[in-house]
Design an enzyme around this catalytic site. Sequence first.
Site, PDB file in Angstrom:
ATOM      1  N   CYS A 283       0.937  -1.210   0.106  1.00  0.00           N
ATOM      2  CA  CYS A 283       0.090  -0.035   0.014  1.00  0.00           C
ATOM      3  C   CYS A 283       0.800   1.371   0.010  1.00  0.00           C
ATOM      4  CB  CYS A 283      -0.983  -0.207   1.022  1.00  0.00           C
ATOM      5  SG  CYS A 283      -0.160   0.004   2.814  1.00  0.00           S
ATOM      6  N   THR A 284       0.440   2.515   0.221  1.00  0.00           N
ATOM      7  CA  THR A 284       1.056   3.596   0.024  1.00  0.00           C
ATOM      8  C   THR A 284       2.369   3.574   1.140  1.00  0.00           C
ATOM      9  OG1 THR A 284      -0.871   4.815  -0.536  1.00  0.00           O
ATOM     10  CG2 THR A 284       0.965   6.143  -0.354  1.00  0.00           C
TER      11      THR A 284
END
Length: 433
Positions: A283-284
Amino acid sequence: MVTACFGGSAASTSLSRSALCLRRLPLACRFPSLPPFLLRPFSPIRAALRSTGLAASRRCADKNPESRARKSIFPEEDFVVANFYKFVTIEDPEAVVAKHLDFLQEWDIHGRIYINEQGINAQYSGPNGDVLAYTDWVKKDHRFSNLLVQVSPACDGHAFPRLKLRYKPSLVQMEGGTAHLPLVDDAMRAHPLTPSEWRERLQAMDDFGISTSKADSQGSVRKHLLLDVRNGYEWDIGHFQGAQRPNVDCFRSTSFGLSNVEVASSDPLAKIDKENTDILMYCTGGIRCDVYSTILRQKGFQNLYTLSGGVSNYLNTEGSAGWMGNLFVFDARLSLPPSFYKPGANDSAFAKPELVHGNSAFARCYVCGSKLLEYRHRNCANLDCNRLFLSCSICVSQLSGCCCLDCTCSPRLRPVLPGHQRYQKWHMYRGCE
Ligand SMILES: [Zn+2]
Ligand SMILES: [Zn+2]
């Protein structure tokens, strides 16, 4: 040091590149005749403290040799965006919130900082000196001493409109919250891979990340699944080649993880061999994988790996290898190309261009489906919709900045914003009705 600002494609911003560069010069260079106390960003609270001498004494206390030795690639006055999170048991979250609020009174920090019994999650912006001061102070708390703090340049001052620092029952947005999940148990979360280990794993997979089966040295078959656990609109402007997404947006309105309903058959996690498949999730910044992996662990998936520090950490250290497009970020910058993290990283030359062009969902106008050259969302001009969407310039013009025909008939329409500007409060546009 990054000397230019790329909030998406600089060429299409409303400011010229030279204007952007000028803005990024330290204030002292732009206004050499101003006295030093006017060169700091204005903070009414700090100004009040300064008048009483309190701020000065605290600041002096911070200027010890150890603090001065702090290393940063950004000048003190430059605005930066920082983020960190940590899952750790906090017995007294309200007291910790009060302590942080007290400390931040005299520093120019905006952002979202949430604390609860399961830890802390912070995204914030400010002049680099202020960001460093807060980060150093947080790390003095033994519970947060080994934080991975990621810092990147802001584009135009603060990346958040104000400071929101409070107790929040769930550190990530998720229907049903996260209180029921064993987040502070390291063994329940995915095993973290460093960016270089992640890159090696990607390279070991055929063609950078295609879901594969391979015999290892013992001859047993190992399968891999590269899983993107972000939202669809984040995926649409950039993702790892060969990655797949679960069928639902896990971190929006979904009860995934709460119900015992099996995943749909089209979901990449369906019919997977839970014991012999390595699931590499990203994810980020890492926090959503830590949450999602505890859910998968509870569902019996055994070989869970995550990219430590998320895509932003990867782009920062490894560059864009295996990544295509931009990275969506949850602040005013919205979309950042890989070169923003690692100058010199190639934003456009993908290892496998046919994967990009053959990907029907990647970087297309949500309205007409045409291929986009600029990977940047805009908010729907209808205030009551406000949807983040990708649009070509023709559709922006034809639908007056709205995401669909219905929204163009809304009673609370805002004007089409030029370039990369973000909408402000509604009262700014009320007269435009
Ligand atoms: Zn279009
Ligand atoms: Zn809309």
